[in-house]
Design an enzyme around this catalytic site. Structure first.
Site, PDB file in Angstrom:
ATOM      1  N   GLU A  45       0.832  -1.209   0.000  1.00 37.62           N
ATOM      2  CA  GLU A  45       0.000   0.000   0.000  1.00 37.62           C
ATOM      3  C   GLU A  45       0.864   1.256   0.000  1.00 37.62           C
ATOM      4  O   GLU A  45       1.771   1.404   0.812  1.00 37.62           O
ATOM      5  CB  GLU A  45      -0.910  -0.006   1.231  1.00 37.62           C
ATOM      6  CG  GLU A  45      -1.808   1.209   1.354  1.00 37.62           C
ATOM      7  CD  GLU A  45      -2.634   1.208   2.625  1.00 37.62           C
ATOM      8  OE1 GLU A  45      -3.520   2.065   2.755  1.00 37.62           O
ATOM      9  OE2 GLU A  45      -2.389   0.343   3.500  1.00 37.62           O
TER      10      GLU A  45
ATOM     11  N   LYS B 216      -9.597   2.299  -3.725  1.00 37.52           N
ATOM     12  CA  LYS B 216     -10.148   1.750  -2.488  1.00 37.52           C
ATOM     13  C   LYS B 216     -11.550   2.279  -2.227  1.00 37.52           C
ATOM     14  O   LYS B 216     -11.794   3.483  -2.245  1.00 37.52           O
ATOM     15  CB  LYS B 216      -9.219   2.101  -1.321  1.00 37.52           C
ATOM     16  CG  LYS B 216      -9.617   1.468   0.003  1.00 37.52           C
ATOM     17  CD  LYS B 216      -8.613   1.809   1.107  1.00 37.52           C
ATOM     18  CE  LYS B 216      -8.985   1.143   2.416  1.00 37.52           C
ATOM     19  NZ  LYS B 216      -8.040   1.486   3.505  1.00 37.52           N
TER      20      LYS B 216
ATOM     21  N   CYS C 133      -5.788  -2.789   2.529  1.00 33.63           N
ATOM     22  CA  CYS C 133      -5.797  -2.675   3.986  1.00 33.63           C
ATOM     23  C   CYS C 133      -7.090  -3.182   4.616  1.00 33.63           C
ATOM     24  O   CYS C 133      -7.449  -4.336   4.506  1.00 33.63           O
ATOM     25  CB  CYS C 133      -5.509  -1.218   4.359  1.00 33.63           C
ATOM     26  SG  CYS C 133      -5.311  -0.919   6.126  1.00 33.63           S
TER      27      CYS C 133
END
Length: 485
Positions: A259, A317, A369
Site C-alpha cells: 500500500e 479503495k 488494507c
C-alpha cells in the site's frame, strides 16, 4: 463477583486470536458471559456486557494508541483518552447485546436460550458491529478457529457461520456445567464434539478447481518507516528500495509492492512509472503497486492499486478507514485532521463498479488494507476473480498484535473463497496464503526483503460464494423461533 467475572472473561478472549491462537478460549469466555447474563436483570446485563466488552476490546484492540500517539502527534494523555473512548464505544455493542438478550430471552427455558438464542443473538450483534458507524469487523469469534477443525465450515457458511457454531458450543458448555442429569450432560458433550467432527470432514472437500499451471510471485516488503515514507526528501530512496528488490527478480510472473509503496501521485513520477512499465513488459512480468491517485478534474484523491507490465487495471479503495483516511465535513473533524496531521487522511472512496484488474491474463480481486475485514464486501466484489491481492501498511501499528490479527482475517477470506491470497505489507507480516487458509510462506516483520512463492489461479465457487450469507440468516431466524417454543 459476576461483574468482575465478566471483565476477566472479556479480557482473556483476545488470547483465542492471533498471535496467541489459544482457540479453546473462544468457547469458554462466551460461556462465562452467558452464565452471567442469565443471572442478570436487563440493566445489570447491560453493565456486565459493557465490562466484558471493555476487557475484550481493551486487551484486543487498544493498539490504536500506537498510531494516535506515534503518528498522529498526540501526546500521551490525549492518546490514552482517545484510545479509552474508542474501547468504551466498542464495548457498548456488547452492553446493548446484553440488555436486549436479557429483555428478550432471560425468562425463556435455559436450554433453548443457551443453544439457540445466545449464538443467534451473538452473530446478529457481530453483524451490527460490522456496519454501524462505518463498521469495526474485528475480533469476530469465528476468526479464532482458523486453525481448528471448525475451519471446514468456512467455505460453506463463512465467518458468521463459524461464529454461530462457536457461540453454540459455548451454550453447550454452559449447559454441560449447569445440568444435573447425566443424560443431558452426555447430550451436551455430543453437541460439543459433533461440530468438530463434521468440520474436520468438510476440510477434505474441494469446492473449487485450481489451475494446472503455477505462477511465480514475489512480494516486496520495503520496511520503510511512516515518517520516512512520507518525507519528500526520501522519495528517491523509497523508489530505489522497491526497484532494487524488483530488478533482481524479473523472473517472477507477478510482483507486488504494498500500500502506497509509491507515496506520490502518478503525475509526479510519470517518467519512473513509464520506465517501470516498459521494463516489466520486457520481462513478461506483471507488477502492481499501491499509489495515491489524484483526479485533477474532480480534485479528489484516492488510495489506489496500479497494475503495470503484463497486466492492466487501476483499483481505487472503496471502504475508507474513518478518521484515518476520511473525515466528515464538520468543523470539528476538519480541526482534528489538521491537528493530527495524518498522511492521506482526506481521501475519497472509489466507485462500487470499477474496471477489472488483470495480470498475465488472470483476473484478480484487489483490496487495500482494512477492506479485507468486511466479509460481505469481499464476496460482493469477487465474482469470477481467480485470486486475491491485499496491499497493506501495518507500520501504523508497529510492535502491536494488530498485524497478526489482520493477517488472520485475510486467512479467513482465503478460506471462505478457496482462493490464493497475496498479502503484501510495508513492514510485515507479508504472506502467501493458500485456498485452505494456511500461511504457505511469511516474511519476518521489520525486515527489507522479497518474499517468493507460487500460486495457482482458482476457478469455481464455494457454497458461500454462491449463496452468500442467506443460509446463515435462515439458521439464525430458525434459532430465534425455536427459543420461543
Amino acid at each position: 463477583m459476576n461483574s468482575v467475572l465478566a471483565l476477566i472473561a472479556g479480557a482473556i478472549l483476545p488470547l483465542a486470536f492471533a498471535p496467541f491462537n489459544w482457540f479453546p478460549i473462544a468457547f469458554v469466555s462466551p460461556a462465562i458471559l452467558l452464565a452471567v447474563w442469565l443471572r442478570s436483570r436487563p440493566l445489570v446485563a447491560w453493565w456486565r456486557g459493557w465490562l466484558f466488552g471493555f476487557g475484550f476490546f481493551g486487551a484486543g484492540a487498544s493498539w490504536v494508541y500506537v498510531s494516535i500517539h506515534h503518528f498522529g502527534n498526540a501526546n500521551v494523555p490525549l492518546a490514552v483518552l482517545i484510545t479509552v473512548l474508542f474501547v468504551f464505544v466498542l464495548a457498548l455493542f456488547i452492553a446493548f447485546q446484553g440488555l436486549s438478550f436479557s429483555l428478550f430471552f432471560r425468562k425463556r427455558k435455559a436450554a433453548l436460550t443457551a443453544l439457540f438464542a445466545f449464538p443467534a443473538w451473538w452473530v446478529v450483534w457481530e453483524w451490527l458491529r460490522s456496519i454501524l458507524f462505518t463498521g469495526f469487523p474485528w475480533l469476530f469469534l469465528g476468526y479464532s478457529q482458523i486453525n481448528s477443525p471448525l475451519k471446514g465450515f468456512g467455505p460453506l457458511f463463512g465467518i458468521y457461520g463459524i461464529s454461530l457454531i462457536v457461540a453454540f458450543i459455548s451454550g453447550c458448555i454452559y449447559l454441560l456445567v449447569t445440568s444435573k442429569k447425566l443424560n443431558k450432560k452426555i447430550m451436551c458433550l455430543i453437541l460439543i464434539i459433533l461440530p468438530f467432527i463434521v468440520g474436520w470432514v468438510l476440510t477434505f472437500i474441494p469446492w473449487t478447481r485450481p489451475g494446472s499451471e503455477s505462477v511465480r510471485v514475489g512480494l516486496v516488503q520495503g520496511n520503510i518507516g511512516q515518517r520516512l515514507k512520507w518525507d519528500p526528501d526520501t522519495l528517491y530512496s523509497t523508489l530505489h528500495t522497491y526497484y532494487s528488490e524488483t530488478q533482481k527478480n524479473w523472473d517472477h510472473g507477478i510482483i507486488v509492492w504494498p500500500e502506497a509503496a509509491i507515496p506520490i501521485y502518478p503525475q509526479q513520477v510519470s517518467v519512473f512509472l513509464q520506465a517501470l512499465d516498459k521494463e516489466a513488459k520486457q520481462h513478461n512480468t506483471a507488477l502492481m503497486t499501491g499509489i495515491p491517485i489524484y483526479h485533477e478534474k474532480t480534485n479528489k484523491v484516492f488510495n489506489g492499486l496500479m497494475v503495470l507490465g503484463d497486466g492492466h487495471g487501476l483499483y481505487l479503495k472503496r471502504h475508507l478507514v474513518p478518521f484515518g483516511e476520511s473525515f466528515t465535513s464538520s468543523k470539528i473533524c476538519n480541526l482534528l485532521m489538521k491537528y493530527f496531521d495524518i498522511p492521506m487522511s482526506d481521501l475519497s472512496p472509489g466507485p462500487e463498479d470499477q474496471e477489472p484488474t488483470v495480470v498475465k491474463g488472470i483476473p484478480f480481486a484487489p483490496f487495500i488494507c482494512y477492506e479485507i475485514a468486511y466479509p460481505t464486501e469481499v464476496l460482493n466484489h469477487l465474482s469470477n476473480k481467480q485470486f486475491i491481492v491485499v496491499v497493506n501498511d501495518d507500520s501504523w501499528f508497529a510492535g502491536t498484535i494488530a498485524p497478526a490479527q489482520q493477517l488472520q482475517i485475510a486467512q479467513m477470506r482465503a478460506l471462505e473463497t478457496e482462493r490464493y491470497l497475496l498479502y503484501s505489507t510495508n513492514t510485515g507480516i507479508t504472506a502467501i496464503i493458500s485456498p485452505e487458509g494456511k500461511i504457505v510462506k511469511s516474511a519476518p516483520q521489520n525486515q527489507r526483503l522479497l518474499l517468493t512463492g507460487q500460486i495457482k489461479p482458482v476457478t469455481g465457487k464455494t457454497p458461500l460464494m454462491r449463496w452468500n450469507y442467506y443460509p446463515v440468516v435462515g439458521i439464525i431466524i430458525i434459532f430465534l423461533l425455536l427459543t420461543f417454543l
